[in-house]
Motif scaffolding. Structure first.
Motif, mmCIF file in Angstrom:
data_model
loop_
_atom_site.group_PDB
_atom_site.id
_atom_site.type_symbol
_atom_site.label_atom_id
_atom_site.label_comp_id
_atom_site.label_asym_id
_atom_site.label_seq_id
_atom_site.Cartn_x
_atom_site.Cartn_y
_atom_site.Cartn_z
ATOM 1 N N TYR A 134 -2.868 4.999 -7.023
ATOM 2 C CA TYR A 134 -3.105 3.799 -6.224
ATOM 3 C C TYR A 134 -4.483 3.850 -5.569
ATOM 4 O O TYR A 134 -5.213 2.846 -5.540
ATOM 5 N N ALA A 135 -4.853 5.009 -5.058
ATOM 6 C CA ALA A 135 -6.130 5.138 -4.345
ATOM 7 C C ALA A 135 -7.319 4.835 -5.241
ATOM 8 O O ALA A 135 -8.299 4.213 -4.805
ATOM 9 N N PRO A 151 -2.581 6.307 0.939
ATOM 10 C CA PRO A 151 -2.996 7.663 0.564
ATOM 11 C C PRO A 151 -3.413 8.516 1.758
ATOM 12 O O PRO A 151 -3.256 9.746 1.736
ATOM 13 N N SER A 181 0.284 8.033 -5.191
ATOM 14 C CA SER A 181 -0.720 7.683 -4.184
ATOM 15 C C SER A 181 -2.131 7.888 -4.718
ATOM 16 O O SER A 181 -3.046 7.120 -4.403
ATOM 17 N N TYR A 182 -2.310 8.935 -5.532
ATOM 18 C CA TYR A 182 -3.632 9.155 -6.134
ATOM 19 C C TYR A 182 -3.990 7.979 -7.051
ATOM 20 O O TYR A 182 -5.100 7.433 -6.980
ATOM 21 N N TRP A 227 -1.468 11.546 3.638
ATOM 22 C CA TRP A 227 -1.536 12.965 3.293
ATOM 23 C C TRP A 227 -2.557 13.721 4.134
ATOM 24 O O TRP A 227 -2.655 14.951 4.032
ATOM 25 N N LEU A 245 -5.028 14.793 -2.131
ATOM 26 C CA LEU A 245 -3.981 14.510 -3.115
ATOM 27 C C LEU A 245 -4.186 15.332 -4.377
ATOM 28 O O LEU A 245 -3.235 15.925 -4.918
ATOM 29 N N GLU A 292 -5.112 -1.517 4.545
ATOM 30 C CA GLU A 292 -5.575 -1.325 3.167
ATOM 31 C C GLU A 292 -6.741 -2.245 2.837
ATOM 32 O O GLU A 292 -7.689 -1.852 2.154
ATOM 33 N N THR A 329 0.813 -1.207 0.000
ATOM 34 C CA THR A 329 0.000 0.000 0.000
ATOM 35 C C THR A 329 0.855 1.269 0.000
ATOM 36 O O THR A 329 1.929 1.318 0.618
ATOM 37 N N LEU A 330 0.388 2.275 -0.700
ATOM 38 C CA LEU A 330 1.019 3.595 -0.682
ATOM 39 C C LEU A 330 0.379 4.505 0.358
ATOM 40 O O LEU A 330 0.759 5.667 0.489
ATOM 41 N N TYR A 374 5.614 10.455 -4.978
ATOM 42 C CA TYR A 374 4.619 9.632 -4.279
ATOM 43 C C TYR A 374 3.274 10.330 -4.150
ATOM 44 O O TYR A 374 2.262 9.671 -3.875
#
Length: 548
Positions: A245-246, A214, A242-243, A217, A320, A305, A211-212, A238
């Motif tokens: 990935y989300a 998100p 992250s966006y 932030w 983000l 996650e 997982t990044l 990142y």
């Protein structure tokens, strides 16, 4: 081996067989912004090529500067080198240069172009194919950068890039590349940034990434883990990662994507256990193993996650996107570097749409990151690169440094000698330099010094390394004048008859692992070094006298 593939491990960029008519390329320089464009075959060029353009492309420059007898003194070589280099000044006053080296920049752009259906100019595409063929290694793979060994990261992304550019999977170079990739276990072992890009292209599952987070932030700014505490280049990459990935941003399936799912992997794509691949990094790509603490943290974060708050995720996505918009607004859609610029562009396409002003501005800034060099068209590490001595200060500040030990010795001697004392650190640095002077009088350091954390000498003396060592010794007025003169003599001897110096090994590294080209170092540092020697040692027979 197909035509144009270069068998090399050190040095460059070197000229390779062009894929287009190089006489039709023009470089526009405006307030430090440099962009290449191709004059279509049916149109006459509006002007002749400049020396900067011809020199950058590896064309004949004898009509701009002619050969003359070899220099015999430091001053003659410095003046001759300066007369050559001043002719490379762009019309807006800056000096443009090749700032390539890393091989993971262009793939990100091409993957984004495929996902967002951005059609690049055909001449660009041909020269990009040329570049990727030019830097392919003898074993069929590619590395992290042009002087690296082949890795899963470099091979999978460069292979994918050539396929996006239209190269057939049965092309001999791609067959060799695929064999190389499969011998390393296929693309399942690609490191995290590679997993990200392949997931965006929809040839890898988002489930195969750690997982990044998100939601990070949304942390209060006082928290130690807040993104503001990260190095700026890391943070800005990142952010859009992250966006993506989300929202699990991925390309729509098409014939190329379906084919790549079969080409990149050893096992059947549908049978891959993606969760098991999260920490799978091929041995040839493993730079630093995960610590026990990091592995435990990922385990906990991946558990979150799987059960994350939908409301918090939506808040994080909005946060983000606000930051991405701000980055685009402040930088006019070029961001801090090519990776963040490319992913920002992808996000703006996803959110604002292909017809939006924001996305179209991003597309218009793509040329700012492209450089047509001796070996084809590449994506640069930065935009509007000005190749002047002040780059020494800039690269130290921003973490992108010349090769480590010799340049470190130069920096130490210059910084500590300002007191006019000779601290013990300076004495040790000078001893280090003299101990590593080579038999021909020069110095040479391999970029692997940064990876191995110890001095690794190159096979031959290098111009830039020799200059750094000499500048350091001269900064403290070291009494061994003979050692200094031997190094200066080598610089004089290596100068070409037109005043240029030959391109040798790569001269820069960032983050201890990825090499960067600074092609103008071969001009800037010899002029600086020879000029300083002439001023500090006027009585030396090698110094020379200014001819009025």
């Amino acid at each position: 081996m197909s035509k144009g593939t270069q068998l090399r491990r050190r040095g460059g960029p070197f000229r390779t067989e062009p894929a287009t008519d190089l006489s039709r390329w023009r470089l526009r320089n405006e307030e430090g912004r440099q962009t290449w464009s191709y004059v279509d075959d049916q149109e006459p060029p509006s002007r002749e090529q400049t020396m900067l353009e011809a020199h950058s492309l590896g064309l004949d420059i004898s009509r701009f500067v002619s050969d003359s007898s070899a220099s015999e003194t430091a001053l003659d070589a410095a003046v001759k080198g300066m007369n050559f280099y001043r002719r490379l000044q762009a019309e807006d006053g800056h000096w443009a240069g090749d700032y390539g080296g890393p091989l993971f920049l262009l793939p990100g752009l091409l993957i984004t172009c495929h996902v967002a259906k951005i059609r690049l100019h055909e001449a660009w595409r041909k020269e990009m194919v040329r570049y990727l063929r030019s830097v392919q290694l003898p074993d069929g793979g590619w590395g992290l950068h042009i002087e690296d060994k082949s890795t899963v990261f470099g091979t999978a992304l460069s292979y994918t890039s050539l396929r996006i550019l239209g190269v057939d999977p049965d092309d001999p170079d791609l067959v060799r590349a695929r064999d190389n990739l499969h011998s390393k276990g296929g693309a399942v072992g690609i490191p995290s940034w590679g997993k990200f890009w392949l997931a965006v292209l929809n040839v890898y599952s988002w489930e195969g990434l750690n997982t990044l987070l998100p939601e990070m932030w949304l942390f209060p700014s006082w928290m130690p883990a807040h993104p503001s505490t990260l190095w700026c280049h890391c943070r800005q990459v990142y952010l859009p990662m992250s966006y993506c990935y989300a929202v699990r941003l991925s390309a729509e399936e098409d014939p190329l994507i379906l084919s790549l799912r079969q080409e990149l992997f050893v096992q059947d794509f549908a049978s891959i256990d993606w969760i098991a691949q999260r920490n799978n990094v091929a041995a040839c790509d493993l730079y630093t193993p995960h610590s026990t603490l990091l592995s435990a943290a990922y385990m906990l974060l991946n558990l979150y996650e799987a059960h994350h708050s939908v409301a918090l995720r939506k808040m994080a996505v909005r946060e983000l996107y606000d930051h991405i918009q701000a980055d685009d607004r402040f930088t006019k859609c070029i961001s801090i570097g090519p990776i963040s610029k490319t992913i920002n562009m992808l996000v703006r396409w996803y959110v604002d749409g292909p017809a939006s002003a924001a996305f179209q501005e991003h597309v218009s800034r793509i040329p700012d990151y492209l450089w047509l060099g001796l070996d084809g068209m590449k994506m640069q590490v930065g935009v509007g690169i000005t190749s002047t001595p002040c780059v020494c200060v800039e690269v130290i500040i921003y973490g992108q440094t010349p090769l480590c030990c010799l340049f470190g010795s130069l920096t130490l001697t210059v910084v500590l000698f300002v007191t006019r004392d000779v601290p013990v650190e300076v004495q040790k640095a000078c001893r280090f330099l003299l101990q590593h002077q080579m038999s021909d009088g020069g110095w040479g350091e391999d970029f692997e010094s940064c990876e191995r954390r110890r001095y690794v000498q190159s096979a031959a003396a290098q111009i830039h390394n020799t200059c750094w060592a000499l500048l350091g010794l001269m900064a403290v007025r070291h009494p061994d004048q003979q050692a200094i003169e031997r190094g200066v003599q080598l610089l004089v001897q290596k100068q070409l008859l037109n005043g240029d110096w030959p391109q040798e090994n790569i001269s820069g590294v960032f983050n201890k692992s990825c090499a960067i080209s600074y092609t103008s170092y071969r001009n800037v540092f010899p002029i600086w070094t020879l000029g300083r020697f002439s001023r500090l040692y006027p009585s030396s027979p090698l110094a020379g006298k200014l001819k009025l």
